[in-house]
Design an enzyme around this catalytic site. Sequence first.
Site, PDB file in Angstrom:
ATOM      1  N   GLU A  72       0.849  -1.188   0.000  1.00  0.00           N
ATOM      2  CA  GLU A  72       0.000   0.000   0.000  1.00  0.00           C
ATOM      3  C   GLU A  72       0.885   1.237   0.000  1.00  0.00           C
ATOM      4  OE1 GLU A  72      -3.640   2.330   2.283  1.00  0.00           O
ATOM      5  OE2 GLU A  72      -3.358   0.182   2.620  1.00  0.00           O
ATOM      6  N   ASP A 147      -3.406  12.425  -2.637  1.00  0.00           N
ATOM      7  CA  ASP A 147      -3.683  13.861  -2.659  1.00  0.00           C
ATOM      8  C   ASP A 147      -4.141  14.254  -4.061  1.00  0.00           C
ATOM      9  OD1 ASP A 147      -3.535  16.691  -2.657  1.00  0.00           O
ATOM     10  OD2 ASP A 147      -2.063  16.614  -1.029  1.00  0.00           O
ATOM     11  N   LYS A 151      -6.125  22.015  -7.670  1.00  0.00           N
ATOM     12  CA  LYS A 151      -5.906  23.191  -8.509  1.00  0.00           C
ATOM     13  C   LYS A 151      -5.199  22.786  -9.799  1.00  0.00           C
ATOM     14  CE  LYS A 151      -5.702  26.447  -4.657  1.00  0.00           C
ATOM     15  NZ  LYS A 151      -4.892  27.477  -3.947  1.00  0.00           N
ATOM     16  N   ASP A 183     -11.809  10.434  -4.144  1.00  0.00           N
ATOM     17  CA  ASP A 183     -13.098  11.094  -4.012  1.00  0.00           C
ATOM     18  C   ASP A 183     -13.169  12.347  -4.889  1.00  0.00           C
ATOM     19  OD1 ASP A 183     -11.218  12.444  -2.448  1.00  0.00           O
ATOM     20  OD2 ASP A 183     -12.740  13.230  -1.084  1.00  0.00           O
ATOM     21  N   THR A 220     -12.664   4.397   5.584  1.00  0.00           N
ATOM     22  CA  THR A 220     -11.804   5.142   6.502  1.00  0.00           C
ATOM     23  C   THR A 220     -12.564   6.359   7.036  1.00  0.00           C
ATOM     24  OG1 THR A 220     -10.895   6.574   4.789  1.00  0.00           O
ATOM     25  CG2 THR A 220      -9.795   4.456   5.157  1.00  0.00           C
ATOM     26  N   PHE A 222     -11.726   9.354   6.744  1.00  0.00           N
ATOM     27  CA  PHE A 222     -11.724  10.360   5.698  1.00  0.00           C
ATOM     28  C   PHE A 222     -12.876  10.107   4.728  1.00  0.00           C
ATOM     29  CE2 PHE A 222     -10.596  11.540   1.376  1.00  0.00           C
ATOM     30  CZ  PHE A 222     -10.406  12.899   1.530  1.00  0.00           C
TER      31      PHE A 222
END
Length: 246
Positions: A72, A147, A151, A183, A220, A222
């Site tokens: 992972e 991440d 932008k 996401d 998770t 998040f």
Amino acid sequence: MTSEDREAPSRDNEATPPSRRSIRSFVIRGGRQTAAQERAMAELWPRYGVEFNAQPVDLDQLFGRQAPRMLEIGFGAGEALLAFAQAHPELDCIGVEVHKPGVGHLLLGAETAGLTNLRVICHDAVEVLQQQLAPASIQLIHIFFPDPWHKKRHHKRRLIQPELVELLARVLAVGGKLRLATDWEHYALQMREVIDASTSFTNDAADTGFVTRNEERPLTRFERRGHRLGHGVWDLSYTRIVTPSQ
């Protein structure tokens, strides 16, 4: 590299030639370790930690057995990796993360669970893929919620780029699986475009491009937060195939 909590600090290794560090998807960000996490890094790292080395690591020796291996990249706080390692004692699991508080959190969880099939590398995943893992040594790779660098001017910093896909193909055995989740819809579409273009992978959902969430990927904190905010989640799954040059 990546993190479910959107934190991904690291440190530059000036001894590494710039050509080997062309993919840079993280920046140094502040992150304070708790006392427990500091203890984990001091006391548990010798048990679970693997120092970076520019030579391929002998995984049979590292784990003391021969077994299929999963990797992972950017495990964040380690929730998904910990759950997977617990559910699959027959697999040897390797996590790569640059965020030390997240590493400490995972080490504490591994100790509590008494895991013997987990090892952690706290280093730039690009260099780990390039140098520390032998070709075709991994059977399964997870990359969850990297991440998104949402932008437009930062899109070049996204982890999933053609160069990175080549490195993933290098360490993943033929028939092995690459699973991803994000996401951010735009990033999901870019992931699909980039990996679909690789001759080393075939999309497991060629009709739609995306798969339903694998039951082995836990929700998770998040992702649960994203659900509360109405965010969608896109899962992708690929199989490593033989390339024309192989």
